[in-house]
Structures are given as C-alpha cells and as structure tokens.
Design a protein around this motif. Structure first.
Motif, PDB file in Angstrom:
ATOM      1  N   MET A   1      41.483  40.657   5.672  1.00  0.00           N
ATOM      2  CA  MET A   1      42.525  41.583   6.063  1.00  0.00           C
ATOM      3  C   MET A   1      42.682  42.638   4.975  1.00  0.00           C
ATOM      4  SD  MET A   1      45.499  39.355   7.881  1.00  0.00           S
ATOM      5  CE  MET A   1      44.859  37.733   7.507  1.00  0.00           C
ATOM      6  N   LYS A   2      42.165  43.829   5.233  1.00  0.00           N
ATOM      7  CA  LYS A   2      42.147  44.897   4.225  1.00  0.00           C
ATOM      8  C   LYS A   2      43.550  45.219   3.735  1.00  0.00           C
ATOM      9  CE  LYS A   2      39.520  47.812   1.968  1.00  0.00           C
ATOM     10  NZ  LYS A   2      38.475  47.342   1.057  1.00  0.00           N
ATOM     11  N   LYS A   3      44.532  45.185   4.643  1.00  0.00           N
ATOM     12  CA  LYS A   3      45.909  45.520   4.294  1.00  0.00           C
ATOM     13  C   LYS A   3      46.454  44.586   3.221  1.00  0.00           C
ATOM     14  CE  LYS A   3      50.533  45.782   6.342  1.00  0.00           C
ATOM     15  NZ  LYS A   3      51.323  45.686   7.590  1.00  0.00           N
ATOM     16  N   PHE A   4      45.965  43.358   3.179  1.00  0.00           N
ATOM     17  CA  PHE A   4      46.498  42.353   2.270  1.00  0.00           C
ATOM     18  C   PHE A   4      45.559  42.059   1.095  1.00  0.00           C
ATOM     19  CE2 PHE A   4      48.773  41.491   6.203  1.00  0.00           C
ATOM     20  CZ  PHE A   4      50.072  41.289   5.749  1.00  0.00           C
ATOM     21  N   GLU A   5      44.620  42.972   0.821  1.00  0.00           N
ATOM     22  CA  GLU A   5      43.622  42.694  -0.207  1.00  0.00           C
ATOM     23  C   GLU A   5      44.259  42.346  -1.556  1.00  0.00           C
ATOM     24  OE1 GLU A   5      39.713  44.788  -2.324  1.00  0.00           O
ATOM     25  OE2 GLU A   5      40.700  45.741  -0.601  1.00  0.00           O
ATOM     26  N   GLU A   6      45.249  43.138  -1.984  1.00  0.00           N
ATOM     27  CA  GLU A   6      45.899  42.890  -3.274  1.00  0.00           C
ATOM     28  C   GLU A   6      46.649  41.556  -3.258  1.00  0.00           C
ATOM     29  OE1 GLU A   6      49.288  44.873  -6.208  1.00  0.00           O
ATOM     30  OE2 GLU A   6      48.383  46.068  -4.607  1.00  0.00           O
ATOM     31  N   GLN A   7      47.371  41.280  -2.143  1.00  0.00           N
ATOM     32  CA  GLN A   7      48.130  40.024  -2.045  1.00  0.00           C
ATOM     33  C   GLN A   7      47.208  38.808  -1.986  1.00  0.00           C
ATOM     34  OE1 GLN A   7      48.702  42.843  -0.296  1.00  0.00           O
ATOM     35  NE2 GLN A   7      50.800  42.904   0.523  1.00  0.00           N
ATOM     36  N   ILE A   8      46.052  38.956  -1.328  1.00  0.00           N
ATOM     37  CA  ILE A   8      45.104  37.845  -1.246  1.00  0.00           C
ATOM     38  C   ILE A   8      44.573  37.498  -2.633  1.00  0.00           C
ATOM     39  CG2 ILE A   8      42.787  37.204  -0.429  1.00  0.00           C
ATOM     40  CD1 ILE A   8      43.515  38.633   2.211  1.00  0.00           C
ATOM     41  N   ASN A   9      44.306  38.512  -3.432  1.00  0.00           N
ATOM     42  CA  ASN A   9      43.858  38.252  -4.805  1.00  0.00           C
ATOM     43  C   ASN A   9      44.952  37.565  -5.615  1.00  0.00           C
ATOM     44  OD1 ASN A   9      41.306  39.372  -4.437  1.00  0.00           O
ATOM     45  ND2 ASN A   9      41.991  41.436  -4.960  1.00  0.00           N
ATOM     46  N   LYS A  10      46.186  37.986  -5.382  1.00  0.00           N
ATOM     47  CA  LYS A  10      47.325  37.353  -6.056  1.00  0.00           C
ATOM     48  C   LYS A  10      47.499  35.912  -5.575  1.00  0.00           C
ATOM     49  CE  LYS A  10      52.024  38.743  -7.386  1.00  0.00           C
ATOM     50  NZ  LYS A  10      53.130  39.700  -7.088  1.00  0.00           N
ATOM     51  N   TYR A  11      47.309  35.705  -4.288  1.00  0.00           N
ATOM     52  CA  TYR A  11      47.366  34.363  -3.691  1.00  0.00           C
ATOM     53  C   TYR A  11      46.313  33.472  -4.330  1.00  0.00           C
ATOM     54  CZ  TYR A  11      47.811  31.044   0.304  1.00  0.00           C
ATOM     55  OH  TYR A  11      48.032  29.944   1.114  1.00  0.00           O
ATOM     56  N   ALA A  12      45.111  34.004  -4.496  1.00  0.00           N
ATOM     57  CA  ALA A  12      44.021  33.235  -5.109  1.00  0.00           C
ATOM     58  C   ALA A  12      44.373  32.824  -6.530  1.00  0.00           C
ATOM     59  CB  ALA A  12      42.733  34.054  -5.093  1.00  0.00           C
ATOM     60  N   GLN A  13      45.029  33.709  -7.275  1.00  0.00           N
ATOM     61  CA  GLN A  13      45.447  33.381  -8.635  1.00  0.00           C
ATOM     62  C   GLN A  13      46.452  32.237  -8.645  1.00  0.00           C
ATOM     63  OE1 GLN A  13      46.903  37.008 -10.369  1.00  0.00           O
ATOM     64  NE2 GLN A  13      44.934  38.051 -10.222  1.00  0.00           N
ATOM     65  N   ILE A 173      53.127  33.515   5.467  1.00  0.00           N
ATOM     66  CA  ILE A 173      52.472  32.541   4.589  1.00  0.00           C
ATOM     67  C   ILE A 173      52.630  32.945   3.128  1.00  0.00           C
ATOM     68  CG2 ILE A 173      50.218  31.669   3.854  1.00  0.00           C
ATOM     69  CD1 ILE A 173      49.425  31.571   6.808  1.00  0.00           C
ATOM     70  N   LEU A 174      52.431  34.218   2.831  1.00  0.00           N
ATOM     71  CA  LEU A 174      52.557  34.689   1.457  1.00  0.00           C
ATOM     72  C   LEU A 174      53.974  34.490   0.918  1.00  0.00           C
ATOM     73  CD1 LEU A 174      50.446  37.970   1.674  1.00  0.00           C
ATOM     74  CD2 LEU A 174      49.797  35.828   0.552  1.00  0.00           C
ATOM     75  N   LYS A 175      54.970  34.631   1.781  1.00  0.00           N
ATOM     76  CA  LYS A 175      56.350  34.404   1.343  1.00  0.00           C
ATOM     77  C   LYS A 175      56.596  32.922   1.054  1.00  0.00           C
ATOM     78  CE  LYS A 175      58.383  38.374   3.728  1.00  0.00           C
ATOM     79  NZ  LYS A 175      59.196  38.830   4.886  1.00  0.00           N
ATOM     80  N   THR A 176      56.027  32.040   1.878  1.00  0.00           N
ATOM     81  CA  THR A 176      56.266  30.602   1.675  1.00  0.00           C
ATOM     82  C   THR A 176      55.684  30.108   0.369  1.00  0.00           C
ATOM     83  OG1 THR A 176      54.248  29.791   2.784  1.00  0.00           O
ATOM     84  CG2 THR A 176      56.167  30.216   4.186  1.00  0.00           C
ATOM     85  N   VAL A 177      54.637  30.785  -0.124  1.00  0.00           N
ATOM     86  CA  VAL A 177      54.017  30.357  -1.386  1.00  0.00           C
ATOM     87  C   VAL A 177      54.414  31.269  -2.549  1.00  0.00           C
ATOM     88  CG1 VAL A 177      52.073  29.177  -0.314  1.00  0.00           C
ATOM     89  CG2 VAL A 177      51.887  31.621  -0.821  1.00  0.00           C
ATOM     90  N   ARG A 178      55.466  32.094  -2.318  1.00  0.00           N
ATOM     91  CA  ARG A 178      56.095  32.898  -3.364  1.00  0.00           C
ATOM     92  C   ARG A 178      55.189  33.986  -3.936  1.00  0.00           C
ATOM     93  NH1 ARG A 178      58.414  28.151  -2.777  1.00  0.00           N
ATOM     94  NH2 ARG A 178      60.694  28.057  -3.033  1.00  0.00           N
ATOM     95  N   VAL A 179      54.162  34.363  -3.199  1.00  0.00           N
ATOM     96  CA  VAL A 179      53.287  35.441  -3.640  1.00  0.00           C
ATOM     97  C   VAL A 179      53.981  36.793  -3.496  1.00  0.00           C
ATOM     98  CG1 VAL A 179      51.107  36.637  -3.117  1.00  0.00           C
ATOM     99  CG2 VAL A 179      51.155  34.161  -3.257  1.00  0.00           C
ATOM    100  N   ASP A 180      55.037  36.848  -2.691  1.00  0.00           N
ATOM    101  CA  ASP A 180      55.776  38.098  -2.509  1.00  0.00           C
ATOM    102  C   ASP A 180      56.661  38.412  -3.714  1.00  0.00           C
ATOM    103  OD1 ASP A 180      57.418  35.875  -1.843  1.00  0.00           O
ATOM    104  OD2 ASP A 180      58.829  37.210  -0.825  1.00  0.00           O
ATOM    105  N   GLN A 181      56.821  37.477  -4.637  1.00  0.00           N
ATOM    106  CA  GLN A 181      57.682  37.679  -5.788  1.00  0.00           C
ATOM    107  C   GLN A 181      56.912  38.292  -6.950  1.00  0.00           C
ATOM    108  OE1 GLN A 181      60.439  34.535  -6.651  1.00  0.00           O
ATOM    109  NE2 GLN A 181      60.317  33.696  -4.567  1.00  0.00           N
TER     110      GLN A 181
END
Length: 410
Positions: A1-13, A173-181
């Motif tokens: 998902m191109k729109k979430f590229e930055e968040q996906i990298n953050k999720y991976a971290q 999903i990103l909110k449940t794992v606190r990646v939005d913070q």
C-alpha cells in the motif's frame, strides 16, 4: 500500500524492536501469506539492520492451500513429509525468533472439506509440536501481528470499495499497535506498565477461582495455587522483553483445567483456520466439555474439540475490559488476534506454563499433576461483554469483585 509506505516501515521497526526484540546474530523466521509481502520485506530489512544473522521467509498462499485441500486425499494431507519436519526441527534447534503475520480472510477456507482441512491441520500441529512447546516456554522469541488482505478488508468493511476498505483496515491496525503515535516504543512501554500493574493486583490475591456471570454464561474456573497473572509482555530465556501478541490488551493466567464447571457462551465469532464458528455454547463438568452447541460452524467446533484429549479442556483465562481501544473502535475484525483484545476470552487446549512459578522446568507429568493442560491446540474464543461480571474467590472464601459490566472494578 503506497499510501502507507512510511507507516509500514515504522510498523516493521515496532515489530522487530518491541515485538521480537531482535538481537545481533539471531535467526528470524517470518511466516506469512504472500498478501503481506510489503510488510515481510520491511520487517526483513529491519531485522538485518538490528544484526540478524539470517531472515527466513516462510511464505504461503491461501489460493494454493485451497487447491491442495480440494485435490489431495485425507491420507496424503495427514502425512508429515520429512522436509516439513526437518524445517520445524531446524527452527527449534536454532532457537529462531518466529514472526507470524495474519493477513488472510477469516473465511478463506469456508468451502473446504472440514474433514480434510482438519487432517491437514493435525499434521501441521504434530510437526510443530516441539517448536510450539518451546515458544510457550519462551525459550525462543515469537510474535503474532496483522496485515490487511483485500479479502479480509472486504469482510470487515463490506460496503466500501476494495482499495478504500484495505486502507481503512490498515489504518485501524496501525492504531491498535500504537504506530500512529509519535514514539510507538515509549507508548508500548507505558501500556505494558499498566497491564503489569493489573496483573500484580490479581496475582497478589492468589484467588482459588474466578466466577463468570452473564447472559448464557455461568462458569467457575479454578486457579492453580500460587499461579500468577501476566500481561504487557514476557521475558524470554535470556531475560529480554518480548511481546508475543501485537496488539495486546489482556491480563491472563493458566487455570487448573480439572476445576472448570458450568456453561459459557461466545460473544464474538471464532475464526479458526479459514472457517467461522459463531453463536456457540460449551458446558464443562469437572474440567471437561460434556456438551456443546453452535448455530454456525458446528462441525468445525466438533472437530476442534476432538483434536486430542486436552482439546476439550481449558488452557487459558484472559481478562480484557470492554472499555479498551479495540472494543471502543466498534470494529469486528473476524480475527482472534484483534477480537480477543476487545473482549475477555478463554482458550481450549494447551496451557502456558509461564504463569506458574517453576512450571517451565517441570515434566509434562508434573505439570499435569498441578492442573496445567496439554494439547496440540490452543484456541482462544471471546466471552466478554458489557453484561459480564467476574468475581475472584479467595482461598479463604472471600468474594472480590474483579469485573462489573465488562470493565475492571476500580
């Protein structure tokens, strides 16, 4: 998902640093459907950044799985091929860090032959039995996370166009794992501290049993003397912190499987290996399921309870308030990883030895003697609601309110 590229990298971290806590020189295994390849690549890169020796990608495809189930015989599906066993044994001996990505639709295999599907599942569980036991002792790191597939997103948001549904599920999903913070690692540390405080409060009482009361539920679960409640993460064999489920909102313990009596009804659907079981009730007597009913997925539930001797006994009791982030979202994920963190739940099958001091060093026979259940399965199902009350009963007979109307008693 191109729109979430930055968040996906953050999720991976977050997955690599907080979930698995990858250390230099470790082997990491990523088990995933091909629908989550973007996240698989991002996690692989992050693990190597942290010094992983090797990252093994164990990929599957639901469409191929359906073809195998449809066209292979039951005998073939039950056979454990040497290379499959060798792979599981390698992961065990290597003490690999295991990452499991849930991305497929909970209904992916709803049309599969139940008998053949269960045969394949039995073979898989038997091949991985030793690895599973090692994980449950925290002898090696493991973590389960989620990533949206088109089919899963369509089930959760059926009225939205496909791309919009995927993006919306990803956002949740990103909110449940606190990646939005801003600082997800700090947010996880604070959350873990809260869960650990609740676990200590329960543990200090050393309850004899918990009593659950709600519409369709009147259940008592006996607890092992000296057992602890745990939540907010675990220590692995090296004493390092890991989070085996992301998200997590639970505080749980391993009950005395011999002292479970009464009836319990589910409050959210159970998704099990691509099939859904719903509107079901189990009746326990002296720790064993003696009767059950289900309006949807009756045969799946029957096969599950008949998996082995321990499959019809309890292995976990987990407390989750209805006033929790996932529950408050109002989203039904049809996925146990998420839905169990919106609701109190219990699990049939194998118990985690960790909550009982010294149990990791006990033999199977010694664990059984104190009431820790053994099975090849461990399946959570949700029983919490705003109508659920839970009381803790001490070993002196004192009744202590724990939950009222689905939430912690303050």
């Amino acid at each position: 998902m191109k729109k979430f590229e930055e968040q996906i990298n953050k999720y991976a971290q977050v997955i690599a640093k907080v979930g698995l806590n990858v250390q230099e020189g470790e082997t990491v295994v990523i088990s995933s459907d091909i629908r989550a390849l973007e996240l698989v690549r991002a996690v692989t890169a992050e693990c190597y950044e942290l010094g992983a020796k090797q990252v093994i990608t164990d990929l599957s495809d639901t469409d191929l799985t359906k073809l195998h189930i449809n066209h292979q015989s039951t005998d073939t599906l039950e056979e454990i091929l040497p290379y499959v066993q060798a792979k599981q044994d390698y992961y065990l001996n290597e003490k690999a860090s295991m990452l499991y990505i849930h991305s497929t639709s909970p209904e992916a295999l709803k049309d599969a032959d139940t008998e053949k599907l269960m045969a394949a599942n039995r073979a898989g569980r038997q091949a991985a039995a030793a690895l599973s036991a090692s994980r449950m002792r925290y002898d090696q790191n493991w973590c389960i996370i989620g990533y949206p597939s088109p089919e899963w997103a369509a089930l959760v948001f059926p009225d939205l166009p496909q791309e919009e549904a995927e993006e919306k599920l990803m956002d949740y999903i990103l909110k449940t794992v606190r990646v939005d913070q801003e600082d997800p690692v700090a947010a996880w540390d604070a959350h873990s501290k809260f869960l650990k405080s609740r676990a200590k409060w329960l543990s200090d009482y050393n309850f004899d049993r918990l009593k659950y009361t709600a519409p369709g539920t009147d259940l008592e679960i006996g607890l092992i003397d000296g057992a602890r409640f745990t939540g907010g993460g675990h220590k692995n064999r090296k004493g390092l912190d890991i989070r085996v489920n992301m998200p997590t909102e639970e505080v749980f313990t391993s009950p005395d499987y011999r002292r479970v009596n009464g009836t319990v009804s589910n409050t959210l659907p159970l998704s099990y290996n691509g099939q859904i079981v719903d509107r079901f009730k189990l009746t326990f007597k002296n720790g064993v399921v003696t009767d059950f009913e289900a309006e949807q997925g009756y045969d799946v539930l029957r096969e599950l309870l008949e998996s082995d001797e321990g499959a019809c006994r309890l292995g976990e009791a987990a407390l989750v308030p209805v006033d929790s982030p996932i529950s408050n979202s109002g989203i039904l994920y049809y996925n146990t990883l998420f839905d169990e963190n919106a609701s109190c739940h219990i699990a049939i099958g194998k118990a985690y030895p960790g909550p009982v001091p010294g149990a990791n060093e006990m033999t199977d026979e010694e664990q059984d003697a104190i009431g820790l259940n053994h099975s090849l399965i461990h399946v959570d199902f949700m029983i919490g609601s705003k109508d659920l009350d839970i009381d803790g009963i001490t070993r002196d007979g004192e009744i202590v309110p724990v939950f009222r109307q689905g939430n912690w008693v303050e």
